[in-house]
Design a protein around this motif. Structure first.
Motif, PDB file in Angstrom:
ATOM      1  N   ASP A   1      43.461 139.523 130.663  1.00  0.00           N
ATOM      2  CA  ASP A   1      43.820 140.880 131.075  1.00  0.00           C
ATOM      3  C   ASP A   1      43.143 141.921 130.192  1.00  0.00           C
ATOM      4  OD1 ASP A   1      45.380 139.865 133.073  1.00  0.00           O
ATOM      5  OD2 ASP A   1      47.273 140.031 131.951  1.00  0.00           O
ATOM      6  N   LYS A   2      43.091 141.670 128.906  1.00  0.00           N
ATOM      7  CA  LYS A   2      42.430 142.613 127.990  1.00  0.00           C
ATOM      8  C   LYS A   2      40.935 142.708 128.301  1.00  0.00           C
ATOM      9  CE  LYS A   2      45.662 141.907 124.131  1.00  0.00           C
ATOM     10  NZ  LYS A   2      46.625 141.099 124.909  1.00  0.00           N
ATOM     11  N   PHE A   3      40.323 141.590 128.613  1.00  0.00           N
ATOM     12  CA  PHE A   3      38.906 141.585 128.984  1.00  0.00           C
ATOM     13  C   PHE A   3      38.673 142.434 130.234  1.00  0.00           C
ATOM     14  CE2 PHE A   3      35.214 140.167 131.218  1.00  0.00           C
ATOM     15  CZ  PHE A   3      34.311 139.721 130.275  1.00  0.00           C
ATOM     16  N   LEU A   4      39.493 142.229 131.259  1.00  0.00           N
ATOM     17  CA  LEU A   4      39.310 142.945 132.524  1.00  0.00           C
ATOM     18  C   LEU A   4      39.590 144.438 132.376  1.00  0.00           C
ATOM     19  CD1 LEU A   4      40.894 140.331 134.972  1.00  0.00           C
ATOM     20  CD2 LEU A   4      38.470 140.769 134.537  1.00  0.00           C
ATOM     21  N   PHE A   5      40.527 144.806 131.519  1.00  0.00           N
ATOM     22  CA  PHE A   5      40.793 146.220 131.286  1.00  0.00           C
ATOM     23  C   PHE A   5      39.571 146.899 130.678  1.00  0.00           C
ATOM     24  CE2 PHE A   5      42.080 149.590 128.350  1.00  0.00           C
ATOM     25  CZ  PHE A   5      42.735 150.451 129.221  1.00  0.00           C
ATOM     26  N   MET A   6      38.972 146.280 129.664  1.00  0.00           N
ATOM     27  CA  MET A   6      37.769 146.846 129.060  1.00  0.00           C
ATOM     28  C   MET A   6      36.616 146.863 130.053  1.00  0.00           C
ATOM     29  SD  MET A   6      36.277 148.300 126.623  1.00  0.00           S
ATOM     30  CE  MET A   6      37.537 148.207 125.358  1.00  0.00           C
ATOM     31  N   ASN A   7      36.579 145.889 130.931  1.00  0.00           N
ATOM     32  CA  ASN A   7      35.536 145.847 131.963  1.00  0.00           C
ATOM     33  C   ASN A   7      35.609 147.065 132.872  1.00  0.00           C
ATOM     34  OD1 ASN A   7      34.831 145.099 134.929  1.00  0.00           O
ATOM     35  ND2 ASN A   7      33.708 143.571 133.747  1.00  0.00           N
ATOM     36  N   VAL A   8      36.817 147.418 133.299  1.00  0.00           N
ATOM     37  CA  VAL A   8      37.000 148.572 134.180  1.00  0.00           C
ATOM     38  C   VAL A   8      36.604 149.865 133.472  1.00  0.00           C
ATOM     39  CG1 VAL A   8      38.703 149.935 135.444  1.00  0.00           C
ATOM     40  CG2 VAL A   8      38.779 147.441 135.540  1.00  0.00           C
ATOM     41  N   VAL A   9      37.007 150.012 132.213  1.00  0.00           N
ATOM     42  CA  VAL A   9      36.663 151.212 131.462  1.00  0.00           C
ATOM     43  C   VAL A   9      35.153 151.343 131.317  1.00  0.00           C
ATOM     44  CG1 VAL A   9      36.862 152.353 129.220  1.00  0.00           C
ATOM     45  CG2 VAL A   9      38.861 151.235 130.229  1.00  0.00           C
ATOM     46  N   SER A  10      34.495 150.243 131.023  1.00  0.00           N
ATOM     47  CA  SER A  10      33.045 150.272 130.844  1.00  0.00           C
ATOM     48  C   SER A  10      32.315 150.555 132.150  1.00  0.00           C
ATOM     49  CB  SER A  10      32.573 148.945 130.252  1.00  0.00           C
ATOM     50  OG  SER A  10      31.180 148.957 130.027  1.00  0.00           O
ATOM     51  N   CYS A  11      32.870 150.101 133.255  1.00  0.00           N
ATOM     52  CA  CYS A  11      32.239 150.350 134.562  1.00  0.00           C
ATOM     53  C   CYS A  11      32.078 151.838 134.841  1.00  0.00           C
ATOM     54  CB  CYS A  11      33.064 149.707 135.678  1.00  0.00           C
ATOM     55  SG  CYS A  11      32.807 147.938 135.888  1.00  0.00           S
ATOM     56  N   LEU A  12      33.001 152.638 134.357  1.00  0.00           N
ATOM     57  CA  LEU A  12      32.948 154.077 134.606  1.00  0.00           C
ATOM     58  C   LEU A  12      31.760 154.741 133.931  1.00  0.00           C
ATOM     59  CD1 LEU A  12      36.747 154.910 134.151  1.00  0.00           C
ATOM     60  CD2 LEU A  12      35.528 154.356 136.271  1.00  0.00           C
ATOM     61  N   ALA A  13      31.215 154.094 132.907  1.00  0.00           N
ATOM     62  CA  ALA A  13      30.121 154.699 132.150  1.00  0.00           C
ATOM     63  C   ALA A  13      28.754 154.109 132.472  1.00  0.00           C
ATOM     64  CB  ALA A  13      30.395 154.544 130.653  1.00  0.00           C
ATOM     65  N   VAL A  14      28.708 153.021 133.239  1.00  0.00           N
ATOM     66  CA  VAL A  14      27.441 152.319 133.467  1.00  0.00           C
ATOM     67  C   VAL A  14      26.391 153.228 134.100  1.00  0.00           C
ATOM     68  CG1 VAL A  14      26.342 150.498 134.810  1.00  0.00           C
ATOM     69  CG2 VAL A  14      28.429 150.022 133.573  1.00  0.00           C
ATOM     70  N   THR A  15      26.756 153.941 135.150  1.00  0.00           N
ATOM     71  CA  THR A  15      25.788 154.760 135.879  1.00  0.00           C
ATOM     72  C   THR A  15      25.132 155.792 134.981  1.00  0.00           C
ATOM     73  OG1 THR A  15      27.057 154.485 137.923  1.00  0.00           O
ATOM     74  CG2 THR A  15      25.457 156.270 137.864  1.00  0.00           C
ATOM     75  N   ASP A  16      25.933 156.526 134.227  1.00  0.00           N
ATOM     76  CA  ASP A  16      25.387 157.585 133.379  1.00  0.00           C
ATOM     77  C   ASP A  16      24.603 157.023 132.196  1.00  0.00           C
ATOM     78  OD1 ASP A  16      26.541 159.419 135.062  1.00  0.00           O
ATOM     79  OD2 ASP A  16      28.355 159.649 133.855  1.00  0.00           O
ATOM     80  N   VAL A  17      25.072 155.920 131.620  1.00  0.00           N
ATOM     81  CA  VAL A  17      24.385 155.336 130.459  1.00  0.00           C
ATOM     82  C   VAL A  17      23.019 154.784 130.869  1.00  0.00           C
ATOM     83  CG1 VAL A  17      24.479 153.514 128.723  1.00  0.00           C
ATOM     84  CG2 VAL A  17      26.524 154.835 129.241  1.00  0.00           C
TER      85      VAL A  17
ATOM     86  N   ARG B   1      20.543 157.519 131.495  1.00  0.00           N
ATOM     87  CA  ARG B   1      20.092 158.201 130.278  1.00  0.00           C
ATOM     88  C   ARG B   1      19.122 157.342 129.460  1.00  0.00           C
ATOM     89  NH1 ARG B   1      21.578 162.439 127.049  1.00  0.00           N
ATOM     90  NH2 ARG B   1      21.256 162.195 124.797  1.00  0.00           N
ATOM     91  N   PHE B   2      19.428 156.056 129.317  1.00  0.00           N
ATOM     92  CA  PHE B   2      18.661 155.208 128.411  1.00  0.00           C
ATOM     93  C   PHE B   2      17.739 154.217 129.120  1.00  0.00           C
ATOM     94  CE2 PHE B   2      22.512 156.402 126.061  1.00  0.00           C
ATOM     95  CZ  PHE B   2      21.943 156.998 124.949  1.00  0.00           C
ATOM     96  N   GLY B   3      17.899 154.034 130.413  1.00  0.00           N
ATOM     97  CA  GLY B   3      17.051 153.102 131.130  1.00  0.00           C
ATOM     98  C   GLY B   3      17.655 151.714 131.183  1.00  0.00           C
ATOM     99  N   LEU B   4      17.242 150.939 132.192  1.00  0.00           N
ATOM    100  CA  LEU B   4      17.825 149.614 132.408  1.00  0.00           C
ATOM    101  C   LEU B   4      17.459 148.645 131.289  1.00  0.00           C
ATOM    102  CD1 LEU B   4      19.433 147.776 134.287  1.00  0.00           C
ATOM    103  CD2 LEU B   4      17.302 147.235 135.475  1.00  0.00           C
ATOM    104  N   GLN B   5      16.234 148.674 130.828  1.00  0.00           N
ATOM    105  CA  GLN B   5      15.797 147.725 129.807  1.00  0.00           C
ATOM    106  C   GLN B   5      16.617 147.855 128.524  1.00  0.00           C
ATOM    107  OE1 GLN B   5      12.058 148.508 127.842  1.00  0.00           O
ATOM    108  NE2 GLN B   5      11.525 146.338 127.784  1.00  0.00           N
ATOM    109  N   ARG B   6      16.755 149.063 128.012  1.00  0.00           N
ATOM    110  CA  ARG B   6      17.504 149.258 126.780  1.00  0.00           C
ATOM    111  C   ARG B   6      18.967 148.859 126.939  1.00  0.00           C
ATOM    112  NH1 ARG B   6      15.409 155.216 124.682  1.00  0.00           N
ATOM    113  NH2 ARG B   6      13.226 154.632 124.246  1.00  0.00           N
ATOM    114  N   CYS B   7      19.543 149.201 128.092  1.00  0.00           N
ATOM    115  CA  CYS B   7      20.954 148.890 128.306  1.00  0.00           C
ATOM    116  C   CYS B   7      21.195 147.393 128.391  1.00  0.00           C
ATOM    117  CB  CYS B   7      21.448 149.576 129.582  1.00  0.00           C
ATOM    118  SG  CYS B   7      21.544 151.382 129.448  1.00  0.00           S
TER     119      CYS B   7
END
Length: 351
Positions: A140-156, A159-165
């Motif tokens: 559950d803790k893993f999936l919670f962090m997964n959802v939070v991180s999903c919200l930032a994927v598009t903008d990150v 900004r930095f490009g697919l390779q760096r990410c």
């Protein structure tokens, strides 16, 4: 179709008229010439014109059914002599490297889901190693962090490009897996070499916790959250990778391959975990194996994962490149607002 040609249609101060392509030209009295037509300026020999035409073919490729020079153009002879006009057209092209890109993204997705469900098939062993804590709580803790991180994927990624990410996420996942494994890799290595009994220091305990065993629960949670933060960069980016590297008729296949490797990772967790982690020592070996595999994948990603192909793979990507809009995505909140403003979306959301 015929193009009427009269003395009025040719400016007196025009230096040259060239027709390229198919069609016909009429002289205004009904006579016409069909097929490919090329007109040369008066007073210039055919040999001289052919030599000059051959020279310019190296820098300029003409397109379209008709190219008419006049004094309206920016050049003195009616043609655009700028470097951009002499640049050869960009033709879509695919490269073998696209399969390397897809392979790494798929493997990273597999490993991240393997980590997520690594303890799902061994709840009893996990609870024995960490009394008072459950395997489902860690997931559950893993999936919670997964959802939070999903919200930032598009903008990150924008900004930095697919390779760096991807490289940064692969390193983050490897580090998290080593935190989950702890120093348990040390006795695993010595046991594989048949030398564990010769080194008694590996039985050292700190506050009744083996130093060279599984890490304390807060440490394993921190490592799990790190992997959960990295996973969306492997799960949400396959469509972007397909657009950047694959031809239009390959995108569905490449995206499906990367996405389905998530399910392969879940299956691997149940198959390998249930067979390998049959006790405390088995769980140590199990977590050490995952950490080693993630490290190898991260190292390969740093060495071989590239940014963009030399030439766009499809006509749509070429058009974006020429317009200077290559791979620009709207901010996440803009996409969310557009999604929620779609007519008829409220009822499915409520359901």
């Amino acid at each position: 179709d015929s193009i009427p040609l009269t003395s009025k249609s040719i400016p007196k101060h025009s230096s040259m008229i060239m027709f390229a392509g198919s069609g016909s030209i009429s002289d205004g009295a009904g006579a016409s010439i069909g097929g490919d037509v090329e007109m040369q300026p008066m007073g210039v020999s055919k040999h001289a014109l052919d030599a000059d035409h051959h020279h310019h073919d190296e820098d300029l490729e003409l397109h379209g059914p008709l190219l008419l020079s006049s004094d309206d153009g920016p050049g003195s002879n009616g043609f655009d002599d700028s470097p951009a006009s002499r640049r050869p057209p960009i033709r879509p092209q695919v490269f073998r490297q696209r399969w390397v890109q897809l392979g790494y993204l798929s493997i990273l997705a597999l490993l991240s889901d393997w980590v997520c469900f690594s303890t799902a098939s061994i709840p009893d062993v996990f609870e024995e190693a960490y009394p008072g804590h459950s395997s489902s709580g860690l997931i559950d803790k893993f999936l919670f962090m997964n959802v939070v991180s999903c919200l930032a994927v598009t903008d990150v990624v924008a900004r930095f490009g697919l390779q760096r990410c991807i490289k940064a996420s692969a390193a983050l996942m490897a580090l998290g897996c080593w935190m989950r494994s702890g120093l348990g890799i040390v006795p695993v290595i010595f046991e594989a070499l048949g030398m564990r009994e010769d080194f008694t220091f590996m039985d050292t305990k700190v506050h009744d916790i083996p130093l060279f065993g599984l890490p304390p629960y807060p440490v394993i949670v921190a490592g799990t959250l790190m992997v959960g933060m990295a996973q969306p960069f492997f799960q949400c980016t396959p469509p972007l990778l397909s657009a950047q590297w694959f031809a239009s008729n390959e995108r569905a296949t490449s995206t499906a391959i990367a996405l389905n490797f998530n399910q392969v990772g879940i299956a691997t967790a149940f198959l390998v975990g249930g067979e390998m982690a049959d006790g405390y020592d088995g769980m140590m070996q199990y977590f050490a194996l995952i950490a080693i595999l993630c490290t190898v994948a991260a190292a390969g990603t740093f060495l071989q994962f590239q940014s963009l192909p030399p030439v766009p793979p499809s006509a749509s990507e070429v058009e974006k490149f020429q317009k200077g809009q290559l791979h620009r995505e709207p901010p996440f909140y803009v996409s969310v607002c557009s999604f929620f403003s779609t007519p008829g979306f409220t009822r499915p959301l409520a359901a």
